[in-house]
Design a protein around this motif. Structure first.
Motif: not given
Ligand code: SF4
Length: 215
Positions: A5, A7, A10, A13-15, A23-24, A27-29
């Motif tokens: 998985f 971005c 996704c 886009k919760f970021c 956040l999934p 996820c980078p964030t």
């Protein structure tokens, strides 16, 4: 083929909404964190990001990319610009340099064939030339373009129509910041994203290309 998985997979886009509790996984964030991302910005990066955001806000849906390029350069206080262009874009480069000069910038340019180095230098034989009937072809020289433009004091270099891989080398060798006015796509009228917009019909062609190329 394993699926990981990222971005592009996704939809939420919760970021973008700063909904950090949603956040999934992978996820980078989530993996890096906002504070660690912020620490990646030097003062110079912060200033550039600030000017880019103002340029985006000012021209959102109104300004062309060319106008944004000039606006960003002006905001950054750049006086001298460099154009690294493909000889196939010579007409466009001549128009671009006129426009940039007419708005007060000092402009240098370097075409991809500068240096006049034959392709044999990079082990390309006649069978792998574009025109196989010629004794020789001149190689594209993106490293030379970039280093020449930066040696001339260009504060922002603009890529115009460089091929895939040549643009990569240009960016690697350019000591000044780089922006792209246009990539090269001889099939899509130099609008590479056109291939994505017609993905439904194009995907079968991509699969054929991958099968033919990679087996
Ligand atoms: S950073 Fe996280 S929330 Fe944002 S698009 Fe990527 S995976 Fe989705």
């Amino acid at each position: 083929m394993s699926f990981k998985f990222s971005c592009a997979d996704c939809a939420a886009k919760f970021c973008q909404q700063h909904e950090l509790d949603k956040l999934p996984p992978d996820c980078p964030t989530r993996n890096v964190g906002s504070e660690a991302f912020k620490a990646m910005y030097s003062d110079a990066d912060m200033q550039m990001a600030h000017m880019a955001a103002l340029t985006e806000c000012d021209g959102y849906g109104v300004h062309t990319r060319l106008e944004d390029t000039m606006g960003f350069a002006h905001r950054m206080g750049y006086k001298k610009l460099g154009i690294g262009f493909c000889t196939g874009f010579s007409r466009e480069a001549a128009i671009l340099i006129k426009i940039l000069r007419s708005t007060g910038f000092e402009v240098e340019s370097a075409c991809c064939k500068c240096g006049s180095v034959k392709k044999e230098f990079i082990d390309i034989d006649q069978q792998h030339q574009i025109n196989k009937n010629r004794d020789f072809e001149i190689m594209c020289n993106p490293a030379g373009q970039a280093e020449y433009l930066t040696s001339r004091g260009c504060e922002l270099c603009i890529i115009l129509g460089l091929c895939v891989g040549h643009d990569t080398l240009f960016i690697r060798h350019c000591n000044a910041p780089v922006t792209v006015l246009s990539g090269k796509d001889r099939v899509m009228a130099h609008n590479p994203i056109g291939a994505l917009y017609q993905a439904d019909s194009y995907l079968s062609r991509v699969h054929t290309f991958i099968k033919d190329t990679f087996g």
